[in-house]
Design an enzyme around this catalytic site. Structure first.
Site, PDB file in Angstrom:
ATOM      1  N   THR A  48      41.457  55.639  44.239  1.00 20.02           N
ATOM      2  CA  THR A  48      42.147  56.165  45.416  1.00 20.02           C
ATOM      3  C   THR A  48      42.806  57.513  45.150  1.00 20.02           C
ATOM      4  O   THR A  48      42.633  58.469  45.911  1.00 20.02           O
ATOM      5  CB  THR A  48      43.219  55.163  45.878  1.00 20.02           C
ATOM      6  OG1 THR A  48      42.620  53.889  46.067  1.00 20.02           O
ATOM      7  CG2 THR A  48      43.865  55.615  47.170  1.00 20.02           C
ATOM      8  N   THR A  49      43.581  57.598  44.069  1.00 20.05           N
ATOM      9  CA  THR A  49      44.338  58.811  43.788  1.00 20.05           C
ATOM     10  C   THR A  49      43.430  59.997  43.510  1.00 20.05           C
ATOM     11  O   THR A  49      43.838  61.155  43.658  1.00 20.05           O
ATOM     12  CB  THR A  49      45.299  58.560  42.608  1.00 20.05           C
ATOM     13  OG1 THR A  49      46.100  57.414  42.909  1.00 20.05           O
ATOM     14  CG2 THR A  49      46.209  59.740  42.351  1.00 20.05           C
ATOM     15  N   TYR A 111      37.981  48.212  56.123  1.00 19.73           N
ATOM     16  CA  TYR A 111      37.563  48.386  57.516  1.00 19.73           C
ATOM     17  C   TYR A 111      36.873  47.155  58.101  1.00 19.73           C
ATOM     18  O   TYR A 111      37.175  46.731  59.207  1.00 19.73           O
ATOM     19  CB  TYR A 111      36.662  49.624  57.676  1.00 19.73           C
ATOM     20  CG  TYR A 111      36.372  49.956  59.138  1.00 19.73           C
ATOM     21  CD1 TYR A 111      37.337  50.551  59.928  1.00 19.73           C
ATOM     22  CD2 TYR A 111      35.145  49.659  59.719  1.00 19.73           C
ATOM     23  CE1 TYR A 111      37.106  50.835  61.260  1.00 19.73           C
ATOM     24  CE2 TYR A 111      34.892  49.945  61.050  1.00 19.73           C
ATOM     25  CZ  TYR A 111      35.866  50.530  61.826  1.00 19.73           C
ATOM     26  OH  TYR A 111      35.621  50.795  63.136  1.00 19.73           O
ATOM     27  N   TYR A 137      40.769  44.975  42.891  1.00 21.94           N
ATOM     28  CA  TYR A 137      41.855  45.820  43.386  1.00 21.94           C
ATOM     29  C   TYR A 137      42.243  45.334  44.775  1.00 21.94           C
ATOM     30  O   TYR A 137      41.461  45.437  45.722  1.00 21.94           O
ATOM     31  CB  TYR A 137      41.393  47.276  43.404  1.00 21.94           C
ATOM     32  CG  TYR A 137      42.426  48.296  43.845  1.00 21.94           C
ATOM     33  CD1 TYR A 137      43.775  48.006  43.920  1.00 21.94           C
ATOM     34  CD2 TYR A 137      42.032  49.596  44.181  1.00 21.94           C
ATOM     35  CE1 TYR A 137      44.705  48.951  44.318  1.00 21.94           C
ATOM     36  CE2 TYR A 137      42.946  50.562  44.573  1.00 21.94           C
ATOM     37  CZ  TYR A 137      44.281  50.227  44.636  1.00 21.94           C
ATOM     38  OH  TYR A 137      45.187  51.171  45.033  1.00 21.94           O
ATOM     39  N   ARG A 142      45.749  49.643  52.528  1.00 25.69           N
ATOM     40  CA  ARG A 142      44.631  50.571  52.692  1.00 25.69           C
ATOM     41  C   ARG A 142      43.379  49.881  53.247  1.00 25.69           C
ATOM     42  O   ARG A 142      42.595  50.504  53.965  1.00 25.69           O
ATOM     43  CB  ARG A 142      44.286  51.242  51.362  1.00 25.69           C
ATOM     44  CG  ARG A 142      45.310  52.266  50.905  1.00 25.69           C
ATOM     45  CD  ARG A 142      44.854  52.982  49.648  1.00 25.69           C
ATOM     46  NE  ARG A 142      45.804  53.995  49.208  1.00 25.69           N
ATOM     47  CZ  ARG A 142      45.835  55.248  49.653  1.00 25.69           C
ATOM     48  NH1 ARG A 142      44.962  55.659  50.554  1.00 25.69           N
ATOM     49  NH2 ARG A 142      46.727  56.100  49.186  1.00 25.69           N
ATOM     50  N   LYS A 167      44.186  44.628  39.752  1.00 28.53           N
ATOM     51  CA  LYS A 167      45.237  45.581  40.082  1.00 28.53           C
ATOM     52  C   LYS A 167      45.849  45.111  41.388  1.00 28.53           C
ATOM     53  O   LYS A 167      45.204  45.176  42.438  1.00 28.53           O
ATOM     54  CB  LYS A 167      44.660  46.993  40.214  1.00 28.53           C
ATOM     55  CG  LYS A 167      45.682  48.054  40.634  1.00 28.53           C
ATOM     56  CD  LYS A 167      45.020  49.409  40.852  1.00 28.53           C
ATOM     57  CE  LYS A 167      46.034  50.433  41.320  1.00 28.53           C
ATOM     58  NZ  LYS A 167      45.413  51.749  41.612  1.00 28.53           N
ATOM     59  N   ILE A 209      48.559  50.303  36.675  1.00 29.40           N
ATOM     60  CA  ILE A 209      47.694  51.462  36.880  1.00 29.40           C
ATOM     61  C   ILE A 209      48.493  52.391  37.773  1.00 29.40           C
ATOM     62  O   ILE A 209      48.706  52.126  38.955  1.00 29.40           O
ATOM     63  CB  ILE A 209      46.336  51.077  37.495  1.00 29.40           C
ATOM     64  CG1 ILE A 209      45.550  50.200  36.510  1.00 29.40           C
ATOM     65  CG2 ILE A 209      45.536  52.329  37.844  1.00 29.40           C
ATOM     66  CD1 ILE A 209      44.239  49.683  37.047  1.00 29.40           C
TER      67      ILE A 209
END
Length: 303
Positions: A48-49, A111, A137, A142, A167, A209
């Site tokens: 993501t980051t 989604y 994750y 999100r 995570k 993380i």
């Protein structure tokens, strides 16, 4: 399948961009060295980051290869590998060159909002084809869907070794506690939320993380490792309070907008993001600068 250790502070590596929005490999190299020299225990690339969803296939491959070559085996690497189309991801994984990488990180499908059975089957399919251990994750803010503790534990028990850990960024400490209490031996739980890391370690998590680790690996990493060892310093409580203030500012306008602002203040990378992400607003920039200045002055480090 060789076990990947998630103990300590992993860093979800940002991808620096130039003013023309191309990947800034000089800045990426500086950022990698900043992590390694700052004591990061491992790096997570293309998650993501990193703004991976805004990178095309060629760029993702180039970034993964660049980080692998620059790290040169000094710390383990994990590659982000996610999609909300299970078939597309399952067909893609065998085509990827994972040389130099020790695991993949894969997020709950976004989604689509699948059921728990759909989430289970999605990760089962990934585990069957992946040549590397899979780190789950869970980040419902999100993806729009929470992976429940029962689903995580089902995957952990059904794919020992293949599914190495999770995570957890749900922010639901009750859910996280149920995973930690019932997880099979060897299954690792790490925080996906910098602000909850020390609390999760007290519950039995193995580390984090991190986002803030991009900028302050030399501050947050030792804090995490001391918490894991049980040898916390009297000053750690004050450091944690200052880090909490910084975390609040970093996420006020979303991630990675906040961390890119901080990296620019530190001279590590330009404050450039690809749409639909944009830099933080002026108020947030001031809050980040003030929180960073307080940490810098108190801990007396160079940058």
């Amino acid at each position: 399948m060789e076990r990947i250790s998630l103990t300590g502070m992993g860093v979800a590596l940002a991808t620096p961009f130039k003013k023309d929005f191309s990947v800034d490999y000089d800045a990426l190299g500086r950022l990698v060295e900043h992590q390694v020299e700052g004591g990061a225990d491992y790096l997570v690339v293309l998650a993501t980051t990193s703004e991976a969803v805004t990178l095309d296939c060629t760029e993702r491959r180039a970034v993964a290869d660049f980080v692998r070559d620059r790290v040169a085996g000094r710390v383990p690497l994990i590659m982000g590998m996610s999609d909300n189309c299970t078939a597309r991801l399952v067909n893609h994984i065998p085509e990827v060159d994972f040389t130099g990488y020790s695991a993949i990180l894969s997020v709950v499908p976004y989604y689509n909002k699948p059921s728990q059975e759909g989430i289970y089957r999605h990760f089962s399919a990934i585990a069957e084809v992946s040549p590397l251990p899979v780190v789950l994750y869970n980040v419902p803010s999100r993806t729009g869907k929470t992976m429940e503790a029962t689903t995580t534990l089902r995957l952990a028990n059904d794919f020992p070794g293949k599914i190495a850990g999770i995570k957890e960024a749900s922010g639901d400490l009750d859910l996280i506690g149920r995973i930690i209490a019932a997880k099979p031996e060897g299954f690792q739980v790490v925080s996906g939320d910098d602000a909850l890391t020390l609390r999760m370690i007290e519950m039995g998590a193995e580390g984090v993380i991190s986002v803030v680790g991009n900028a302050l690996p030399h501050v947050f990493g030792p804090l995490v490792r001391r918490a894991l060892s049980g040898n916390r310093l009297p000053s750690d409580a004050d450091t944690d309070r200052m880090m909490q203030q910084l975390d609040k500012a970093l996420f006020a306008d979303g991630n990675p907008s906040g961390i890119k602002c901080l990296l620019s203040l530190m001279g590590l990378a330009d404050d450039v993001l690809r749409l639909p992400l944009v830099p933080v607003n002026d108020a947030t920039r001031r809050a980040i600068a003030e929180a960073y200045s307080a940490i810098k002055a108190t801990l007396q480090f160079a940058k």
